[in-house]
Design a protein around this motif. Structure first.
Motif, mmCIF file in Angstrom:
data_model
loop_
_atom_site.group_PDB
_atom_site.id
_atom_site.type_symbol
_atom_site.label_atom_id
_atom_site.label_comp_id
_atom_site.label_asym_id
_atom_site.label_seq_id
_atom_site.Cartn_x
_atom_site.Cartn_y
_atom_site.Cartn_z
ATOM 1 N N MET A 1 18.248 -47.650 -42.827
ATOM 2 C CA MET A 1 17.035 -46.237 -43.067
ATOM 3 C C MET A 1 16.573 -45.792 -41.579
ATOM 4 N N THR A 2 16.383 -44.657 -41.170
ATOM 5 C CA THR A 2 15.846 -43.673 -41.042
ATOM 6 C C THR A 2 14.229 -43.764 -41.066
ATOM 7 N N THR A 3 13.795 -43.566 -40.107
ATOM 8 C CA THR A 3 12.549 -42.552 -40.069
ATOM 9 C C THR A 3 12.745 -41.227 -38.999
ATOM 10 N N GLU A 4 12.207 -40.357 -39.797
ATOM 11 C CA GLU A 4 11.613 -39.196 -38.960
ATOM 12 C C GLU A 4 10.465 -39.289 -38.360
ATOM 13 N N VAL A 5 10.758 -38.742 -36.813
ATOM 14 C CA VAL A 5 9.626 -38.029 -35.914
ATOM 15 C C VAL A 5 9.096 -37.105 -36.084
ATOM 16 N N ARG A 6 7.939 -36.419 -36.789
ATOM 17 C CA ARG A 6 7.808 -34.752 -36.275
ATOM 18 C C ARG A 6 6.609 -34.619 -35.646
ATOM 19 N N VAL A 7 6.640 -33.316 -35.197
ATOM 20 C CA VAL A 7 4.758 -33.130 -34.563
ATOM 21 C C VAL A 7 3.709 -33.408 -35.695
ATOM 22 N N PRO A 8 2.741 -33.434 -34.577
ATOM 23 C CA PRO A 8 1.427 -33.898 -35.377
ATOM 24 C C PRO A 8 0.909 -32.613 -35.714
ATOM 25 N N THR A 9 -0.324 -32.942 -36.312
ATOM 26 C CA THR A 9 -1.227 -31.762 -35.793
ATOM 27 C C THR A 9 -1.382 -31.548 -35.067
ATOM 28 N N ILE B 1 14.612 -42.416 -36.118
ATOM 29 C CA ILE B 1 14.050 -43.821 -35.759
ATOM 30 C C ILE B 1 14.963 -44.671 -36.333
ATOM 31 N N ALA B 2 15.718 -45.249 -36.289
ATOM 32 C CA ALA B 2 17.031 -46.178 -37.034
ATOM 33 C C ALA B 2 16.343 -47.841 -36.864
ATOM 34 N N GLU B 3 15.958 -47.509 -38.201
ATOM 35 C CA GLU B 3 15.305 -49.274 -38.334
ATOM 36 C C GLU B 3 16.061 -50.126 -38.410
ATOM 37 N N GLU B 4 16.179 -51.512 -38.045
ATOM 38 C CA GLU B 4 16.707 -52.577 -37.776
ATOM 39 C C GLU B 4 15.710 -53.415 -39.300
ATOM 40 N N SER B 5 16.416 -53.569 -39.943
ATOM 41 C CA SER B 5 16.542 -54.082 -41.713
ATOM 42 C C SER B 5 15.872 -55.593 -41.654
ATOM 43 N N ALA B 6 17.016 -55.941 -41.197
ATOM 44 C CA ALA B 6 17.047 -57.567 -41.217
ATOM 45 C C ALA B 6 16.370 -57.849 -40.375
ATOM 46 N N ALA B 7 15.716 -57.620 -39.595
ATOM 47 C CA ALA B 7 15.117 -58.747 -38.286
ATOM 48 C C ALA B 7 13.468 -57.660 -37.905
#
Length: 502
Positions: free
Chosen positions: A1-9, A76-82
């Motif tokens: 599972m990945t999470t995107e890092v985006r430019v904030p306001t 960001i690649a999340e480590e779901s099992a840990a």
């Protein structure tokens, strides 16, 4: 599972930024809210925190790239099992999950500091490394230009590390320290003991300056040794270069000023002196007051008021007032009401200059100057012109107490349109108050003192107070200033005028 890092306001009217520095590289482990990169706009520097714990999988926008709001920066690649324990790297440990007996570490982060406030100074740590702390227990106190901010513990455990010591300047969302969860007394104590030793050998690292700053220094013909960096870890930003160039141009004019140079001091006198660094609040007070003198065409007009009627009215109703409203009837509500009344007739005293425009305020946000142990602050009572005597007294009492306790927020000290300063509480008989910019008027109250006055051809002893109105002559003429002060005097000498709007 990945999470995107985006430019904030990025702020009002700001649509794009330049990626200045990446603090992590692909493959690095990151924790939630850990700073990943720094963006640079025309006005400010914005740090981008990690939205989740895991591993930085890739960087989409490299240093120097221009990106828009909400643009993709990285994944960001999340480590779901840990849990968080496997993400946070540990010195001299294999890449395996932590033993069951160990607990997660939690970073202590600088909280939101208020509108337009980007940094603070760590003034006091209430705990030391190795101390046990409870969740929400106060760990340290930060000092900004205006207010003090207490930082509570985000979790229960042991204070394992302090990364920002007393006296250090920190940015919003910066890391202050680390709380390690206390799984057991035996496990927590060694961790606390090792924390300082582990932190000590951290080597100094070269800090890359912002690309725009390097370009600006090249154009100005200066090097980094002539510029003080205000970015993360002392990194030089574009605005730092502009400030250094401006300071260099102003230096010849400032050099001859003898008032800024200390006179000779003997060794004996020096041994009996004490040098204390000015607090951020005191530095801000000094700068704002001097800026006010340098900007406004400031002038002061004076009058005096016979306080007989106000004192008689207060003495007659103070007990009933306290019983009904639960607050004492003081003089400040009378003065606030009188000023609101006068400001309606002379609106330019309640206005401000914006460039070549005059902005008239059809409301009164009354600033009440209050002395505190750390310096002068001005909490604002909003829409004071629409409030009753009781509401005004309650607001003054509540904000005055919060000011003395250092609990005022930035929002509570912004937006004032006129200010009242009461030097009389300290015994002042006469003074010329300095404007609180961008306001155009400030009323100075003083000590009530019995004086012989000629009343209907006879000499009588009356309780008199001198009043002083300092005003910006760029927007307020002498006629308007005098008229304002006369209306305040009339309303106080005959309080019935306030009831009839006369």
């Amino acid at each position: 599972m990945t999470t995107e890092v985006r430019v904030p306001t990025l702020g009002e009217s700001v649509t794009e930024a330049t990626v200045a520095t990446w603090f992590k590289k692909p493959g690095d482990a990151v924790t939630a809210d850990e700073m990943l990169c720094e963006l640079e706009t025309d006005k400010v520097t914005v740090e981008v925190p990690s939205p989740a714990s895991g591993q930085l999988a890739d960087i989409v926008a490299a240093e120097g790239d221009t990106v828009g709001v909400d643009a993709l920066l990285a994944n960001i690649a999340e480590e779901s099992a840990a849990g968080p324990e496997t993400v946070k790297p540990k010195a001299n440990a294999p890449e395996t999950a932590e033993p069951a007996g160990e607990a997660a570490s939690t970073d202590i982060i600088v909280p939101a500091l208020g509108e337009s406030v980007s940094e603070a100074t760590v003034s006091t740590w209430f705990k030391k490394v190795g101390d046990s702390v409870a969740q929400d227990e106060m760990l340290c106190e930060l000092e900004t230009d205006k207010v003090s901010v207490e930082v509570p513990s985000p979790a229960a455990g042991v204070l394992a590390e302090i990364t920002a010591g007393e006296g250090e300047t920190v940015a919003a969302s910066a890391k202050l320290g680390v709380i390690s969860g206390a799984a057991s007394g035996a496990a927590a104590a060694p961790a606390a003991e090792k924390a300082p030793a582990a932190a000590a050998p951290a080597p100094a690292k070269d800090v890359a300056n912002a690309p725009s700053a390097e370009k600006a220094m090249a154009e100005a013909g200066i090097d980094g040794s002539q510029v003080t960096g205000t970015g993360r870890d002392g990194r030089i930003m574009k605005e730092d270069v502009a400030a250094a160039v401006a300071a260099a141009k102003a230096a010849p004019a400032a050099a001859p000023a003898p008032a800024q140079v200390r006179g000779p001091v003997t060794a004996d006198d020096a041994a009996r002196e004490e040098r204390v660094k000015m607090t951020r609040l005191r530095q801000t007070i000094a700068k704002r007051l001097k800026d006010s003198q340098n900007t406004a065409a400031m002038l002061t007009t004076y009058n005096e008021v016979d306080m007989t009627e106000v004192m008689a009215l207060r003495n007659e109703y103070k007990d009933l007032f306290l019983k009904k409203h639960g607050v004492k009837l003081g003089f400040m509500s009378f003065f606030t009401k009188a000023c609101c009344h006068a400001l309606k007739e002379v609106p330019e005293v309640n206005a401000e200059i914006d460039g070549t425009d005059i902005v008239y305020k059809n409301y009164v946000h009354m600033g009440i100057a209050a002395g505190t142990p750390t310096g002068l602050v001005v909490p604002v009572i909003r829409d004071a012109d629409a409030m009753s005597f009781a509401s005004i007294e309650k607001a003054i009492a509540e904000k005055g107490q919060r000011a003395r306790d250092g609990k005022l927020s930035m929002a509570e000290m912004q937006g004032g349109t006129f200010t009242i300063s009461n030097g009389g509480v300290y015994g002042s008989l006469m003074s010329s108050p300095i404007l609180n910019p961008p306001q155009s008027g400030i009323l100075g109250m003083h000590k009530i003192q019995d004086r012989p006055m000629a009343i209907n051809g006879k000499v009588e002893i009356r309780p008199m107070m001198y009043l002083a109105l300092s005003y910006d002559h760029r927007i307020v003429d002498g006629k308007g200033a005098v008229t304002f002060l006369v209306r305040v005097k009339e309303a106080l000498e005959d309080p019935r005028r306030l009831l009839m709007d006369l």
